[in-house]
Design a protein around this motif. Structure first.
Motif, PDB file in Angstrom:
ATOM      1  N   THR A   1      -2.795  11.900  -2.103  1.00  0.00           N
ATOM      2  CA  THR A   1      -4.105  12.539  -2.098  1.00  0.00           C
ATOM      3  C   THR A   1      -4.569  12.887  -3.504  1.00  0.00           C
ATOM      4  OG1 THR A   1      -3.681  13.470   0.097  1.00  0.00           O
ATOM      5  CG2 THR A   1      -5.425  14.502  -1.209  1.00  0.00           C
ATOM      6  N   ARG A   2      -3.631  13.302  -4.348  1.00  0.00           N
ATOM      7  CA  ARG A   2      -3.985  13.753  -5.696  1.00  0.00           C
ATOM      8  C   ARG A   2      -4.161  12.609  -6.681  1.00  0.00           C
ATOM      9  NH1 ARG A   2      -2.507  19.069  -6.766  1.00  0.00           N
ATOM     10  NH2 ARG A   2      -3.377  18.671  -8.852  1.00  0.00           N
ATOM     11  N   LEU A   3      -3.657  11.435  -6.343  1.00  0.00           N
ATOM     12  CA  LEU A   3      -3.854  10.296  -7.231  1.00  0.00           C
ATOM     13  C   LEU A   3      -5.330   9.908  -7.220  1.00  0.00           C
ATOM     14  CD1 LEU A   3      -0.779   8.025  -6.393  1.00  0.00           C
ATOM     15  CD2 LEU A   3      -1.125   9.423  -8.431  1.00  0.00           C
ATOM     16  N   THR A   4      -5.856   9.614  -8.376  1.00  0.00           N
ATOM     17  CA  THR A   4      -7.273   9.278  -8.479  1.00  0.00           C
ATOM     18  C   THR A   4      -7.440   7.780  -8.664  1.00  0.00           C
ATOM     19  OG1 THR A   4      -7.337   9.467 -10.892  1.00  0.00           O
ATOM     20  CG2 THR A   4      -7.631  11.497  -9.627  1.00  0.00           C
ATOM     21  N   ASP A   5      -8.697   7.368  -8.674  1.00  0.00           N
ATOM     22  CA  ASP A   5      -8.995   5.952  -8.915  1.00  0.00           C
ATOM     23  C   ASP A   5      -8.594   5.530 -10.322  1.00  0.00           C
ATOM     24  OD1 ASP A   5      -9.999   5.744  -6.384  1.00  0.00           O
ATOM     25  OD2 ASP A   5     -12.081   6.113  -6.984  1.00  0.00           O
ATOM     26  N   LYS A   6      -8.316   6.508 -11.184  1.00  0.00           N
ATOM     27  CA  LYS A   6      -7.876   6.195 -12.540  1.00  0.00           C
ATOM     28  C   LYS A   6      -6.407   5.789 -12.573  1.00  0.00           C
ATOM     29  CE  LYS A   6     -11.187   9.362 -14.686  1.00  0.00           C
ATOM     30  NZ  LYS A   6     -11.363  10.555 -15.559  1.00  0.00           N
ATOM     31  N   ALA A   7      -5.743   5.867 -11.424  1.00  0.00           N
ATOM     32  CA  ALA A   7      -4.318   5.534 -11.378  1.00  0.00           C
ATOM     33  C   ALA A   7      -4.073   4.382 -10.401  1.00  0.00           C
ATOM     34  CB  ALA A   7      -3.515   6.758 -10.977  1.00  0.00           C
TER      35      ALA A   7
ATOM     36  N   LEU B   1      -1.955   2.199   3.096  1.00  0.00           N
ATOM     37  CA  LEU B   1      -0.926   1.169   2.942  1.00  0.00           C
ATOM     38  C   LEU B   1      -1.210   0.225   1.783  1.00  0.00           C
ATOM     39  CD1 LEU B   1      -0.192   0.408   6.703  1.00  0.00           C
ATOM     40  CD2 LEU B   1       1.047   1.909   5.116  1.00  0.00           C
ATOM     41  N   ARG B   2      -2.342   0.374   1.137  1.00  0.00           N
ATOM     42  CA  ARG B   2      -2.575  -0.371  -0.103  1.00  0.00           C
ATOM     43  C   ARG B   2      -1.817   0.276  -1.255  1.00  0.00           C
ATOM     44  NH1 ARG B   2      -8.940   0.214  -0.017  1.00  0.00           N
ATOM     45  NH2 ARG B   2      -8.156   2.319   0.483  1.00  0.00           N
ATOM     46  N   ARG B   3      -1.447   1.539  -1.065  1.00  0.00           N
ATOM     47  CA  ARG B   3      -0.787   2.282  -2.139  1.00  0.00           C
ATOM     48  C   ARG B   3       0.587   2.803  -1.730  1.00  0.00           C
ATOM     49  NH1 ARG B   3      -4.174   6.373  -5.685  1.00  0.00           N
ATOM     50  NH2 ARG B   3      -4.168   4.548  -7.021  1.00  0.00           N
ATOM     51  N   TRP B   4       0.776   3.120  -0.468  1.00  0.00           N
ATOM     52  CA  TRP B   4       2.032   3.723   0.003  1.00  0.00           C
ATOM     53  C   TRP B   4       2.704   2.734   0.955  1.00  0.00           C
ATOM     54  CZ3 TRP B   4       2.116   9.204   2.750  1.00  0.00           C
ATOM     55  CH2 TRP B   4       3.452   9.604   2.927  1.00  0.00           C
TER      56      TRP B   4
END
Length: 222
Positions: free
Chosen positions: A102-108, A139-142
């Motif tokens: 949740t805390r990860l932004t589009d900058k990461a 699921l694109r990230r986790w």
């Protein structure tokens, strides 16, 4: 008076290189570099071989797609070990991973989360996918990973440096499984850069700060 100004002028000439260096340094990222964990081999001064995750594993994700070291190489990732039948610390670990997501932004965009099961006989890809939905996993990230037990356990112990064990005595741990509460931060070169208890909100917050430091490290010219 002229003598006084002469002394001041000489002082400015002496300080000028330092002032220029300071001005040129403005705008550059100033940050601490995270340590690299694990055994190391110093072959020569300035030539250190650091511990890395093994690259010879083949596993499956929640969509039954092949998951290997190439799925991780070139990306920052956070890993944990859990199992879906766990009612002890696993839900709290997954909530911690959800917080990181949740805390990860589009900058990461290069940051990934990976959860490895230690109960692969039960945790099939379809079971993992259901579990992922429970925690609103993107699921694109986790990614949730299963596969041969020996491969999963070897990757935990030899790669992530996390203790994992299974006992026929189900009074040991939960359902006989014992695993760590640590979330592991790994850099794009598959080197471990930090360990954080997923049960401690302050350590999860520190993990988020360290992810940003690691992003800076790989975005800033060396």
């Amino acid at each position: 008076m002229k003598g006084r100004w002469g002394v001041i002028g000489a002082g400015l000439v002496f300080l000028l290189p330092f002032l220029v260096w300071g001005l040129l340094s403005l705008g550059k990222n100033r940050y601490k570099r995270l340590p690299i964990y694990g055994p190391q081999e110093i072959r020569a001064p300035g030539d250190t071989v650091w511990h890395r995750l093994p690259v010879d594993f083949v596993l499956l994700n929640q969509d039954s797609a092949v998951f290997t070291a190439d799925s991780l190489r070139g990306r920052i990732h956070v890993a944990d070990y859990f199992f879906t039948r766990c009612r002890g610390i696993c839900p709290r670990l997954s909530l911690a991973m959800q917080t990181v997501q949740t805390r990860l932004t589009d900058k990461a965009p290069r940051v990934r989360l990976v959860s490895y099961t230690i109960d692969p006989l039960h945790d099939t890809p379809s079971i993992l996918r259901q579990y992922a939905q429970r925690y609103s996993a993107d699921l694109r990230r986790w990614t949730f990973v299963t596969g041969p037990e020996t491969t999963l356990y070897r990757l935990a112990v030899k790669g992530y440096l996390l203790p994992v064990d299974k006992s026929a005595d189900t009074t040991q741990g939960e359902l006989g499984y014992v695993h760590s509460d640590m979330l592991v931060l790994v850099d794009p070169e598959l080197r471990i850069r930090g360990f954080y208890s997923g049960l401690d909100s302050l350590q999860v917050r520190r993990l988020l700060d360290d992810i940003n430091l690691l992003i800076l490290e790989y975005e800033t010219p060396q």
